[in-house]
Design a protein around this motif. Structure first.
Motif, PDB file in Angstrom:
ATOM      1  N   GLU A  46       0.835  -1.195   0.000  1.00  0.00           N
ATOM      2  CA  GLU A  46       0.000   0.000   0.000  1.00  0.00           C
ATOM      3  C   GLU A  46       0.875   1.252   0.000  1.00  0.00           C
ATOM      4  O   GLU A  46       2.011   1.227   0.476  1.00  0.00           O
ATOM      5  N   ILE A  64       1.286   4.479 -11.762  1.00  0.00           N
ATOM      6  CA  ILE A  64       0.034   4.148 -11.079  1.00  0.00           C
ATOM      7  C   ILE A  64      -0.603   2.916 -11.702  1.00  0.00           C
ATOM      8  O   ILE A  64      -1.086   2.017 -10.993  1.00  0.00           O
ATOM      9  N   THR A  68      -1.276  -0.541  -9.570  1.00  0.00           N
ATOM     10  CA  THR A  68      -2.632  -1.058  -9.365  1.00  0.00           C
ATOM     11  C   THR A  68      -2.802  -2.430 -10.009  1.00  0.00           C
ATOM     12  O   THR A  68      -3.533  -3.280  -9.489  1.00  0.00           O
ATOM     13  N   GLU A  69      -2.117  -2.665 -11.119  1.00  0.00           N
ATOM     14  CA  GLU A  69      -2.166  -3.991 -11.746  1.00  0.00           C
ATOM     15  C   GLU A  69      -1.525  -5.053 -10.851  1.00  0.00           C
ATOM     16  O   GLU A  69      -1.907  -6.217 -10.887  1.00  0.00           O
ATOM     17  N   LYS A  73      -2.564  -1.069  -3.068  1.00  0.00           N
ATOM     18  CA  LYS A  73      -3.615  -0.125  -2.678  1.00  0.00           C
ATOM     19  C   LYS A  73      -3.001   1.268  -2.597  1.00  0.00           C
ATOM     20  O   LYS A  73      -2.041   1.492  -1.854  1.00  0.00           O
ATOM     21  N   ARG A 103      -9.194   3.432 -11.622  1.00  0.00           N
ATOM     22  CA  ARG A 103      -8.144   2.473 -11.269  1.00  0.00           C
ATOM     23  C   ARG A 103      -8.148   2.124  -9.787  1.00  0.00           C
ATOM     24  O   ARG A 103      -7.206   1.533  -9.268  1.00  0.00           O
ATOM     25  N   GLY A 104      -9.211   2.500  -9.121  1.00  0.00           N
ATOM     26  CA  GLY A 104      -9.393   2.097  -7.735  1.00  0.00           C
ATOM     27  C   GLY A 104      -8.625   2.914  -6.718  1.00  0.00           C
ATOM     28  O   GLY A 104      -8.477   2.485  -5.570  1.00  0.00           O
ATOM     29  N   ILE A 105      -8.137   4.079  -7.108  1.00  0.00           N
ATOM     30  CA  ILE A 105      -7.414   4.930  -6.163  1.00  0.00           C
ATOM     31  C   ILE A 105      -8.416   5.502  -5.152  1.00  0.00           C
ATOM     32  O   ILE A 105      -9.468   6.021  -5.529  1.00  0.00           O
TER      33      ILE A 105
END
Length: 219
Positions: A46, A64, A68-69, A73, A103-105
């Motif tokens: 993370e 980024i 993320t891939e 986190k 991208r889930g940030i």
């Protein structure tokens, strides 16, 4: 007077990062140091980014996406439109925000009463911390001379530096809005609660201008 030796805390490996003298034409120096340190650390689980301005250059997008891939986190704290002191930077960030959310940030917008100016990167809750003058934007990467310090924490979870970083983070969060997947702060029905009308109008006016690459790369 503060007795600094009494409040000092031991840290691990430390590195001073800086941009060398001369004309800065590439994202070398501190930008490359940060990128390489993060991109090549396969143990990262993370990462927390605190930056007053967030404008995604190509290298930032690639990093980024890569993280993320890998399932890292990423949490981002930056100024809201209400607290920012730079409408141009905020307009460019507004253009990038949707990409970040997709991208889930996890994004938090600081609401004040003052403005975030600190720049900090916290990896794995303090396993490594980077503090300096580097903003998450093209100006820091390509134009400005920046400096920073990167250090690893000791195994001691009561380490003063780590605890201070966590306290700073918790204080910022207590005065921030969590941004939902739709771009609107959770619990609100407007994208920019508390922001004055003139800021909203000016930001919308500037968004297509700062989307032009030659403009964005100088912000």
């Amino acid at each position: 007077n503060t007795q600094w030796h009494r409040v000092a805390s031991e840290v691990g490996e430390t590195r001073f990062m800086f941009d060398p003298p001369g004309v800065k034409k590439t994202a070398a120096g501190i930008s490359a140091d940060i990128y390489n340190a993060v991109a090549h650390d396969t143990e990262i689980r993370e990462m927390t980014i605190i930056s007053p301005y967030v404008i995604l250059a190509e290298r930032s997008r690639n990093l980024i996406a890569q993280l993320t891939e890998r399932g890292v986190k990423i949490t981002l704290l930056t100024n809201s439109l209400h607290s920012t002191d730079n409408i141009l930077a905020q307009a460019a960030y507004a253009n990038d925000k949707r990409w970040l959310l997709e991208r889930g940030i996890e994004i938090h917008h600081y609401i004040g009463p003052d403005t975030i100016h600190g720049k900090t990167l916290i990896i794995d809750q303090g396993r490594r911390i980077m503090i300096g003058s580097y903003n998450f934007d093209p100006r820091s990467a390509f134009l400005n001379r920046e400096i920073g310090t990167s250090f690893s924490a000791t195994r001691d979870t009561t380490n003063t530096v780590v605890q201070d970083a966590r306290s700073m983070w918790e204080d910022f969060l207590s005065r921030s809005h969590l941004v939902g997947a739709d771009g609107i702060p959770v619990g609100h029905d407007k994208e920019h609660p508390n922001a004055p009308g003139w800021k909203k109008f000016l930001m919308q006016l500037l968004r297509p201008i700062v989307a032009i690459p030659v403009v964005k790369n100088n912000l």
